[in-house]
Design a protein around this motif. Structure first.
Motif, short mmCIF file in Angstrom:
data_model
loop_
_atom_site.label_atom_id
_atom_site.label_comp_id
_atom_site.label_asym_id
_atom_site.label_seq_id
_atom_site.Cartn_x
_atom_site.Cartn_y
_atom_site.Cartn_z
N GLY A 31 0.83 -1.20 0.00
CA GLY A 31 0.00 0.00 0.00
C GLY A 31 0.86 1.25 0.00
O GLY A 31 2.08 1.19 0.14
N PRO A 32 0.23 2.40 -0.14
CA PRO A 32 0.99 3.65 -0.13
C PRO A 32 1.56 3.93 1.26
O PRO A 32 1.02 3.49 2.27
CB PRO A 32 -0.06 4.70 -0.52
N SER A 33 2.66 4.66 1.28
CA SER A 33 3.28 5.05 2.54
C SER A 33 3.81 6.47 2.39
O SER A 33 3.96 6.98 1.28
CB SER A 33 4.41 4.10 2.92
N GLY A 34 4.08 7.10 3.51
CA GLY A 34 4.63 8.45 3.47
C GLY A 34 5.10 8.89 4.83
O GLY A 34 4.72 8.31 5.86
N CYS A 35 5.92 9.93 4.84
CA CYS A 35 6.44 10.48 6.08
C CYS A 35 6.19 11.99 6.10
O CYS A 35 6.12 12.63 5.05
CB CYS A 35 7.94 10.23 6.20
N ASN A 36 6.03 12.53 7.31
CA ASN A 36 5.88 13.96 7.50
C ASN A 36 6.57 14.30 8.82
O ASN A 36 6.21 13.74 9.86
CB ASN A 36 4.40 14.35 7.52
N HIS A 37 7.53 15.18 8.76
CA HIS A 37 8.33 15.56 9.92
C HIS A 37 8.88 14.31 10.60
O HIS A 37 9.69 13.62 10.00
CB HIS A 37 7.56 16.47 10.86
N SER A 38 8.43 13.96 11.80
CA SER A 38 9.03 12.85 12.56
C SER A 38 8.18 11.60 12.60
O SER A 38 8.39 10.74 13.46
CB SER A 38 9.30 13.32 14.00
N VAL A 39 7.21 11.46 11.67
CA VAL A 39 6.30 10.31 11.69
C VAL A 39 6.18 9.72 10.29
O VAL A 39 6.11 10.45 9.30
CB VAL A 39 4.88 10.74 12.18
N CYS A 40 6.16 8.40 10.21
CA CYS A 40 5.92 7.70 8.94
C CYS A 40 4.69 6.82 9.07
O CYS A 40 4.43 6.25 10.13
CB CYS A 40 7.12 6.83 8.55
N LEU A 41 3.94 6.72 7.99
CA LEU A 41 2.71 5.92 7.90
C LEU A 41 2.90 4.87 6.82
O LEU A 41 3.41 5.18 5.74
CB LEU A 41 1.53 6.82 7.55
N TYR A 42 2.50 3.64 7.10
CA TYR A 42 2.60 2.54 6.15
C TYR A 42 1.24 1.87 6.02
O TYR A 42 0.48 1.82 6.98
CB TYR A 42 3.63 1.51 6.62
N THR A 43 0.95 1.33 4.85
CA THR A 43 -0.29 0.59 4.63
C THR A 43 -0.01 -0.65 3.82
O THR A 43 0.99 -0.73 3.10
CB THR A 43 -1.36 1.44 3.90
N ALA A 44 -0.92 -1.60 3.92
CA ALA A 44 -0.84 -2.84 3.13
C ALA A 44 -2.25 -3.26 2.78
O ALA A 44 -3.17 -3.17 3.60
CB ALA A 44 -0.16 -3.95 3.92
N TYR A 45 -2.45 -3.69 1.53
CA TYR A 45 -3.72 -4.26 1.12
C TYR A 45 -3.76 -5.71 1.59
O TYR A 45 -2.78 -6.43 1.48
CB TYR A 45 -3.86 -4.20 -0.40
N THR A 46 -4.91 -6.13 2.14
CA THR A 46 -5.00 -7.47 2.72
C THR A 46 -5.91 -8.40 1.93
O THR A 46 -6.02 -9.56 2.29
CB THR A 46 -5.54 -7.40 4.16
N GLY A 47 -6.60 -7.93 0.92
CA GLY A 47 -7.56 -8.75 0.20
C GLY A 47 -8.96 -8.55 0.73
O GLY A 47 -9.94 -8.72 0.02
N LYS A 48 -9.09 -8.19 2.01
CA LYS A 48 -10.39 -7.91 2.62
C LYS A 48 -10.45 -6.46 3.10
O LYS A 48 -11.36 -6.08 3.81
CB LYS A 48 -10.64 -8.84 3.80
N GLY A 49 -9.47 -5.68 2.76
CA GLY A 49 -9.39 -4.31 3.21
C GLY A 49 -7.94 -3.86 3.21
O GLY A 49 -7.19 -4.15 2.30
N TYR A 50 -7.56 -3.20 4.30
CA TYR A 50 -6.18 -2.73 4.40
C TYR A 50 -5.75 -2.73 5.85
O TYR A 50 -6.56 -2.88 6.76
CB TYR A 50 -6.05 -1.31 3.82
N GLN A 51 -4.45 -2.59 6.04
CA GLN A 51 -3.87 -2.39 7.37
C GLN A 51 -3.10 -1.09 7.34
O GLN A 51 -2.55 -0.70 6.31
CB GLN A 51 -2.90 -3.51 7.73
#
Length: 121
Positions: A31-51
């Motif tokens: 899934g898409p990911s990104g960072c802003n200042h001191s925090v990063c966000l990650y995602t993953a597609y699971t087949g039934k939604g996302y994490q």
């Protein structure tokens, strides 16, 4: 070399070690990911939604992440976080904007130290 003698030894040895563990999720962190200042966000597609999950890019003595998105509104536990330490992965369904705001407690109050957002499809 007698392969008939080797195969039973391998099977017995594998049975003693227990089930094979690969150490990773059954899906890619695609899934898409990104960072802003001191925090990063990650995602993953699971087949039934996302994490979705987050991490601080710096060590935080006391803090937490507030992760929001379609079907998702969670706070990670409050406490110390090492730089690069992943939060728990939160499951959700839907499409739209996913964000992870990082909060750090210092000087008697809470301060936002980053708010990355991505669009999940």
């Amino acid at each position: 070399m007698n392969l008939r003698a080797i195969v039973p030894v391998v099977a017995v040895t594998a049975g003693l070690l227990g089930p094979m563990v690969t150490g990773g999720p059954a899906y890619a962190e695609n899934g898409p990911s990104g960072c802003n200042h001191s925090v990063c966000l990650y995602t993953a597609y699971t087949g039934k939604g996302y994490q979705a999950w987050a991490e601080f890019r710096i060590g935080v003595t006391r803090g937490h992440h507030h992760i929001t998105g379609p079907g998702l509104d969670r706070n990670t536990p409050d406490g110390p976080w090492r730089a690069g330490q992943d939060s728990r992965r939160y499951n959700a369904r839907g499409s739209g904007q996913v964000c992870a705001e990082g909060w750090s407690y210092s000087g008697g109050g809470w301060h936002s130290i980053g708010l990355p957002c991505v669009t999940i499809g």
